[in-house]
Design a protein around this motif. Structure first.
Motif, mmCIF file in Angstrom:
data_model
loop_
_atom_site.group_PDB
_atom_site.id
_atom_site.type_symbol
_atom_site.label_atom_id
_atom_site.label_comp_id
_atom_site.label_asym_id
_atom_site.label_seq_id
_atom_site.Cartn_x
_atom_site.Cartn_y
_atom_site.Cartn_z
ATOM 1 N N SER A 108 45.980 33.505 28.030
ATOM 2 C CA SER A 108 46.466 33.549 29.418
ATOM 3 C C SER A 108 47.023 34.903 29.802
ATOM 4 N N LYS A 109 47.648 35.564 28.851
ATOM 5 C CA LYS A 109 48.236 36.872 29.154
ATOM 6 C C LYS A 109 47.179 37.900 29.557
ATOM 7 N N TYR A 110 45.941 37.692 29.127
ATOM 8 C CA TYR A 110 44.880 38.639 29.456
ATOM 9 C C TYR A 110 44.293 38.415 30.844
ATOM 10 N N LEU A 111 44.550 37.263 31.422
ATOM 11 C CA LEU A 111 44.015 36.982 32.751
ATOM 12 C C LEU A 111 44.545 37.962 33.792
ATOM 13 N N THR A 112 45.809 38.318 33.684
ATOM 14 C CA THR A 112 46.381 39.245 34.661
ATOM 15 C C THR A 112 45.972 40.685 34.387
ATOM 16 N N GLU A 113 45.516 40.946 33.177
ATOM 17 C CA GLU A 113 45.110 42.307 32.825
ATOM 18 C C GLU A 113 43.647 42.601 33.136
ATOM 19 N N MET A 114 42.872 41.560 33.429
ATOM 20 C CA MET A 114 41.451 41.751 33.669
ATOM 21 C C MET A 114 41.232 42.447 35.004
ATOM 22 N N PRO A 115 40.464 43.506 34.981
ATOM 23 C CA PRO A 115 40.203 44.232 36.232
ATOM 24 C C PRO A 115 39.196 43.493 37.102
ATOM 25 N N VAL A 116 39.694 42.844 38.114
ATOM 26 C CA VAL A 116 38.799 42.183 39.057
ATOM 27 C C VAL A 116 39.163 42.659 40.454
ATOM 28 N N THR A 117 38.159 43.069 41.157
ATOM 29 C CA THR A 117 38.382 43.479 42.536
ATOM 30 C C THR A 117 37.348 42.797 43.404
ATOM 31 N N ILE A 118 37.825 42.171 44.432
ATOM 32 C CA ILE A 118 36.945 41.573 45.418
ATOM 33 C C ILE A 118 36.875 42.561 46.577
ATOM 34 N N PRO A 119 35.723 43.167 46.745
ATOM 35 C CA PRO A 119 35.605 44.186 47.789
ATOM 36 C C PRO A 119 35.901 43.631 49.173
ATOM 37 N N ASP A 120 36.576 44.407 49.962
ATOM 38 C CA ASP A 120 36.884 44.022 51.331
ATOM 39 C C ASP A 120 35.801 44.595 52.240
ATOM 40 N N ILE A 121 34.643 43.977 52.159
ATOM 41 C CA ILE A 121 33.516 44.430 52.973
ATOM 42 C C ILE A 121 32.885 43.238 53.676
ATOM 43 N N LYS A 122 32.010 43.518 54.586
ATOM 44 C CA LYS A 122 31.380 42.467 55.376
ATOM 45 C C LYS A 122 30.188 41.818 54.673
ATOM 46 N N ASN A 123 29.750 42.374 53.567
ATOM 47 C CA ASN A 123 28.577 41.873 52.877
ATOM 48 C C ASN A 123 28.965 40.769 51.891
ATOM 49 N N PRO A 124 28.676 39.500 52.232
ATOM 50 C CA PRO A 124 29.072 38.408 51.333
ATOM 51 C C PRO A 124 28.351 38.460 49.993
ATOM 52 N N GLU A 125 27.202 39.071 49.934
ATOM 53 C CA GLU A 125 26.461 39.193 48.685
ATOM 54 C C GLU A 125 27.266 39.982 47.658
ATOM 55 N N MET A 126 28.004 40.966 48.101
ATOM 56 C CA MET A 126 28.838 41.756 47.206
ATOM 57 C C MET A 126 29.993 40.927 46.674
ATOM 58 N N ASN A 127 30.577 40.070 47.495
ATOM 59 C CA ASN A 127 31.648 39.188 47.034
ATOM 60 C C ASN A 127 31.135 38.246 45.955
ATOM 61 N N VAL A 128 29.960 37.697 46.152
ATOM 62 C CA VAL A 128 29.367 36.792 45.179
ATOM 63 C C VAL A 128 29.107 37.541 43.877
ATOM 64 N N LYS A 129 28.637 38.753 43.983
ATOM 65 C CA LYS A 129 28.371 39.561 42.791
ATOM 66 C C LYS A 129 29.673 39.833 42.023
ATOM 67 N N ALA A 130 30.723 40.184 42.727
ATOM 68 C CA ALA A 130 32.009 40.456 42.086
ATOM 69 C C ALA A 130 32.571 39.192 41.433
ATOM 70 N N LEU A 131 32.449 38.067 42.113
ATOM 71 C CA LEU A 131 32.923 36.804 41.544
ATOM 72 C C LEU A 131 32.121 36.433 40.303
ATOM 73 N N GLN A 132 30.812 36.631 40.352
ATOM 74 C CA GLN A 132 29.957 36.321 39.208
ATOM 75 C C GLN A 132 30.331 37.195 38.017
ATOM 76 N N GLU A 133 30.576 38.464 38.265
ATOM 77 C CA GLU A 133 30.968 39.377 37.184
ATOM 78 C C GLU A 133 32.311 38.959 36.578
ATOM 79 N N TYR A 134 33.239 38.533 37.413
ATOM 80 C CA TYR A 134 34.534 38.086 36.928
ATOM 81 C C TYR A 134 34.380 36.813 36.093
#
Length: 69
Positions: A26-52
């Protein structure tokens, strides 16, 4: 490809699994680098979520194979 909603649910489920079955991770969950881009392209959000999700899944798989009861 999974939808954003499906990925959110999968991330929630794997996070709950980590918290219940592997609380020491659990301690590593907060350390994982995840960024959800603040852009208008929902495909990029899905890609970021999939990578996470993939990174969480990989962490659980690696840990569970090396730390059996």
């Amino acid at each position: 490809m999974k939808t954003e909603k499906e990925l959110d649910e999968a991330i929630l489920n794997i996070t709950l699994k980590i918290n219940s079955e592997y609380p020491e991770l659990s301690k590593y969950l907060t350390e994982m680098p995840v960024t959800i881009p603040d852009i208008k392209n929902p495909e990029m959000n899905v890609k970021a979520l999939q990578e996470y999700y993939d990174s969480l899944e990989s962490m659980v798989k690696k840990y569970s194979t090396n730390h059996t009861d």
